[in-house]
Write a protein that holds these residues in place. Structure first.
Motif, PDB file in Angstrom:
ATOM      1  N   ARG A  98       0.759  -1.291   0.096  1.00 45.53           N
ATOM      2  CA  ARG A  98       0.073   0.016   0.017  1.00 45.53           C
ATOM      3  C   ARG A  98       0.851   1.302  -0.015  1.00 45.53           C
ATOM      4  N   GLU A  99       0.471   2.319  -0.770  1.00 46.95           N
ATOM      5  CA  GLU A  99       1.070   3.695  -0.740  1.00 46.95           C
ATOM      6  C   GLU A  99       0.728   4.226   0.502  1.00 46.95           C
ATOM      7  N   PRO A 100       1.268   5.296   0.739  1.00 47.68           N
ATOM      8  CA  PRO A 100       0.881   6.236   2.117  1.00 47.68           C
ATOM      9  C   PRO A 100      -0.593   6.452   2.327  1.00 47.68           C
ATOM     10  N   GLY A 101      -1.427   6.864   0.896  1.00 43.53           N
ATOM     11  CA  GLY A 101      -2.615   7.015   1.099  1.00 43.53           C
ATOM     12  C   GLY A 101      -3.629   5.994   1.314  1.00 43.53           C
ATOM     13  N   GLY A 102      -3.204   4.702   1.246  1.00 41.51           N
ATOM     14  CA  GLY A 102      -3.764   3.598   1.565  1.00 41.51           C
ATOM     15  C   GLY A 102      -4.364   2.793   0.190  1.00 41.51           C
ATOM     16  N   VAL A 103      -3.991   3.277  -1.031  1.00 38.39           N
ATOM     17  CA  VAL A 103      -4.394   2.613  -2.104  1.00 38.39           C
ATOM     18  C   VAL A 103      -3.232   1.493  -2.355  1.00 38.39           C
ATOM     19  N   LEU A 104      -3.870   0.302  -2.591  1.00 39.88           N
ATOM     20  CA  LEU A 104      -3.238  -1.012  -2.790  1.00 39.88           C
ATOM     21  C   LEU A 104      -2.538  -1.003  -4.076  1.00 39.88           C
ATOM     22  N   PHE A 105      -1.331  -1.171  -4.221  1.00 37.32           N
ATOM     23  CA  PHE A 105      -0.680  -1.105  -5.495  1.00 37.32           C
ATOM     24  C   PHE A 105       0.087  -2.549  -5.823  1.00 37.32           C
ATOM     25  N   GLU A 106       0.273  -2.821  -6.940  1.00 36.71           N
ATOM     26  CA  GLU A 106       0.857  -3.996  -7.313  1.00 36.71           C
ATOM     27  C   GLU A 106       1.747  -3.768  -8.225  1.00 36.71           C
ATOM     28  N   VAL A 107       3.095  -4.592  -8.219  1.00 39.74           N
ATOM     29  CA  VAL A 107       4.004  -4.277  -9.368  1.00 39.74           C
ATOM     30  C   VAL A 107       4.141  -5.726 -10.078  1.00 39.74           C
ATOM     31  N   ALA A 108       3.729  -5.840 -11.503  1.00 40.01           N
ATOM     32  CA  ALA A 108       3.618  -7.052 -11.970  1.00 40.01           C
ATOM     33  C   ALA A 108       4.669  -6.996 -13.357  1.00 40.01           C
ATOM     34  N   THR A 109       5.049  -8.174 -13.769  1.00 38.91           N
ATOM     35  CA  THR A 109       6.051  -8.263 -14.836  1.00 38.91           C
ATOM     36  C   THR A 109       5.306  -8.376 -16.101  1.00 38.91           C
ATOM     37  N   MET A 110       6.072  -7.998 -16.982  1.00 43.54           N
ATOM     38  CA  MET A 110       5.443  -7.775 -18.410  1.00 43.54           C
ATOM     39  C   MET A 110       5.273  -9.086 -18.990  1.00 43.54           C
ATOM     40  N   LEU A 111       6.132 -10.337 -18.604  1.00 39.68           N
ATOM     41  CA  LEU A 111       6.338 -11.554 -19.228  1.00 39.68           C
ATOM     42  C   LEU A 111       5.685 -12.499 -18.137  1.00 39.68           C
ATOM     43  N   PRO A 112       5.035 -13.909 -18.529  1.00 37.50           N
ATOM     44  CA  PRO A 112       5.172 -14.245 -19.956  1.00 37.50           C
ATOM     45  C   PRO A 112       3.792 -13.952 -20.822  1.00 37.50           C
ATOM     46  N   GLY A 113       2.905 -13.397 -20.165  1.00 38.33           N
ATOM     47  CA  GLY A 113       1.891 -12.978 -21.138  1.00 38.33           C
ATOM     48  C   GLY A 113       0.887 -13.958 -21.120  1.00 38.33           C
ATOM     49  N   PHE A 114      -0.224 -13.984 -22.075  1.00 36.72           N
ATOM     50  CA  PHE A 114      -1.694 -14.672 -21.954  1.00 36.72           C
ATOM     51  C   PHE A 114      -1.415 -15.675 -23.005  1.00 36.72           C
ATOM     52  N   ALA A 115      -0.563 -15.978 -23.697  1.00 36.51           N
ATOM     53  CA  ALA A 115      -0.684 -16.775 -24.978  1.00 36.51           C
ATOM     54  C   ALA A 115       0.266 -18.029 -24.461  1.00 36.51           C
ATOM     55  N   THR A 116       0.215 -18.207 -23.332  1.00 37.51           N
ATOM     56  CA  THR A 116       0.887 -19.402 -22.705  1.00 37.51           C
ATOM     57  C   THR A 116       0.346 -20.631 -22.440  1.00 37.51           C
ATOM     58  N   ASP A 117      -1.066 -20.625 -22.220  1.00 43.08           N
ATOM     59  CA  ASP A 117      -1.712 -21.779 -21.833  1.00 43.08           C
ATOM     60  C   ASP A 117      -2.775 -22.023 -22.982  1.00 43.08           C
ATOM     61  N   GLU A 118      -2.936 -21.136 -23.904  1.00 41.48           N
ATOM     62  CA  GLU A 118      -3.866 -21.215 -25.199  1.00 41.48           C
ATOM     63  C   GLU A 118      -3.220 -20.442 -26.411  1.00 41.48           C
ATOM     64  N   PRO A 119      -3.765 -20.817 -27.520  1.00 44.16           N
ATOM     65  CA  PRO A 119      -3.080 -20.030 -28.506  1.00 44.16           C
ATOM     66  C   PRO A 119      -3.911 -18.644 -28.733  1.00 44.16           C
ATOM     67  N   LEU A 120      -2.983 -17.630 -29.355  1.00 48.48           N
ATOM     68  CA  LEU A 120      -3.348 -16.293 -29.289  1.00 48.48           C
ATOM     69  C   LEU A 120      -4.842 -16.117 -29.844  1.00 48.48           C
ATOM     70  N   ASP A 121      -5.146 -16.753 -31.076  1.00 47.94           N
ATOM     71  CA  ASP A 121      -6.552 -16.724 -31.490  1.00 47.94           C
ATOM     72  C   ASP A 121      -7.361 -17.243 -30.604  1.00 47.94           C
ATOM     73  N   GLN A 122      -7.191 -18.153 -29.654  1.00 43.84           N
ATOM     74  CA  GLN A 122      -8.265 -18.632 -28.851  1.00 43.84           C
ATOM     75  C   GLN A 122      -8.217 -18.004 -27.244  1.00 43.84           C
ATOM     76  N   LEU A 123      -7.463 -16.969 -27.253  1.00 50.87           N
ATOM     77  CA  LEU A 123      -7.469 -16.412 -25.907  1.00 50.87           C
ATOM     78  C   LEU A 123      -8.813 -16.326 -25.206  1.00 50.87           C
ATOM     79  N   GLY A 124      -9.183 -16.436 -24.139  1.00 52.37           N
ATOM     80  CA  GLY A 124     -10.492 -16.254 -23.193  1.00 52.37           C
ATOM     81  C   GLY A 124     -11.580 -17.205 -23.815  1.00 52.37           C
ATOM     82  N   ARG A 125     -11.189 -18.367 -24.544  1.00 52.64           N
ATOM     83  CA  ARG A 125     -12.058 -19.244 -24.795  1.00 52.64           C
ATOM     84  C   ARG A 125     -12.423 -20.239 -23.722  1.00 52.64           C
ATOM     85  N   GLY A 126     -11.602 -20.900 -23.280  1.00 48.39           N
ATOM     86  CA  GLY A 126     -11.906 -21.898 -22.301  1.00 48.39           C
ATOM     87  C   GLY A 126     -11.649 -21.442 -20.772  1.00 48.39           C
ATOM     88  N   LEU A 127     -11.990 -22.193 -19.736  1.00 54.55           N
ATOM     89  CA  LEU A 127     -11.655 -21.792 -18.543  1.00 54.55           C
ATOM     90  C   LEU A 127     -10.155 -22.447 -18.280  1.00 54.55           C
TER      91      LEU A 127
END
Ligand code: ZN
Length: 313
Positions: free
Chosen positions: A262-291
């Motif tokens: 948390r920053e001093p004003g109380g807002v919850l911050f996250e710091v997240a890495t750029m990688l590996p990204g979303f095309a790791t467990d399903e192909p790019l053209d299928q993103l979001g289709r399966g659970l």
């Protein structure tokens, strides 16, 4: 010492109904669903990630639809991100007003700010969402079937953080991440990191003595900043700990790793890495289709699927 923050990574909100959430993100805003998974800290709740084609950090809007899952309504106020702003092309606000009103949403003009016009809409969970019209966003948009490039959302423009006292908040963001003050008006300061413009800006809004935020449905849970490498994230974590700032262990979010504090004003911050990204467990053209489930939940898939509300999109 400041660490090399690249800009915004994502914004995450606690929302209400899963289907209404999908309808707003996909049908109304025209974003792409780049991942359908569960809350890694509560597998009884979906985690939806919306963004551009690949879910590029800075375009990501993510939600936990908590309806009937034991979380009550939140309160917007100091110590929270109170408005999430998406960037759209200059000249497209009339198209957006017509589109959102046709879907039953109430849209109003926001006063022009820092030279940009915007409209504000309340999403089905009560979240305040702004569309800011700008010439300054060169990011390639995701084009859904009925929104063309002249109107499509480019990504997150900025967020508005509401705090009681902006001075310690700005000092923290400057010292740790290198945010610089860009402009100020009406109790609001715009700060930016790694350049200026959409995806790199945060507005710090001062509301001294105002209502204190309460986390819950219809509020933003946290804002995440992007950092290039896991090593930089580790270095930042170590330095925060040395200064006595409470920070979580590095959490594996499958598509990036995260630390939270948390920053001093109380807002919850996250710091997240750029990688590996979303095309790791399903192909790019299928993103979001399966659970998609994290490996440690895969053995409980049948039970998890049975407990989640069914959704269509
Ligand atoms: Zn997050």
């Amino acid at each position: 010492m400041s660490f090399p923050v690249l800009g915004l990574h994502h914004v995450t909100a606690t929302t209400d109904d899963a289907q209404a959430d999908l309808d707003f993100g996909l049908d109304a805003l025209g974003l792409r669903l780049v991942k359908k998974t569960v809350n890694f800290d509560n597998r009884g709740v979906y985690h939806f990630y919306y963004g551009d084609e690949r879910g590029t950090p800075g375009t990501l809007w993510t939600t936990f639809p908590y309806r009937l899952r034991g979380v009550s309504a939140g309160i917007k106020g100091a110590g929270q991100v109170t408005v999430t702003s998406f960037s759209v092309p200059a000249g497209s606000l009339d198209v957006w007003k017509t589109r959102l009103r046709a879907r039953g949403f109430t849209v109003s003009d926001a006063p022009p700010r820092f030279g940009e016009e915007s409209v504000i809409v309340t999403d089905p969970s009560g979240l305040l969402i702004e569309l800011v019209a700008t010439h300054a966003d060169a990011r390639t948009p995701w084009l859904s079937h009925d929104i063309d490039a002249a109107s499509a959302v480019r990504g997150i423009h900025s967020v508005t953080m509401t705090v009681d006292d902006p001075a310690p908040t700005f000092a923290f963001m400057h010292e740790w991440f290198g945010f610089e003050r860009i402009e100020e008006m009406d109790g609001r300061q715009r700060v930016a990191v790694n350049g200026v413009g959409p995806g790199k800006s945060i507005d710090i809004l001062a509301t001294p003595g105002g209502v204190r935020a309460k986390n819950g449905v219809g509020t933003v849970h946290h804002v995440a900043l992007a950092i290039a490498t896991a090593q930089q994230q580790l270095d930042m974590r170590e330095a925060l700990i040395k200064k006595g700032i409470g920070v979580t262990p590095v959490m594996d979010r499958s598509y990036f790793t995260s630390i939270y504090f948390r920053e001093p004003g109380g807002v919850l911050f996250e710091v997240a890495t750029m990688l590996p990204g979303f095309a790791t467990d399903e192909p790019l053209d299928q993103l979001g289709r399966g659970l998609k489930l994290p490996p440690w939940e895969e053995s409980k898939r049948a039970e998890i699927e049975a407990a989640l509300p069914s959704v269509r999109y």
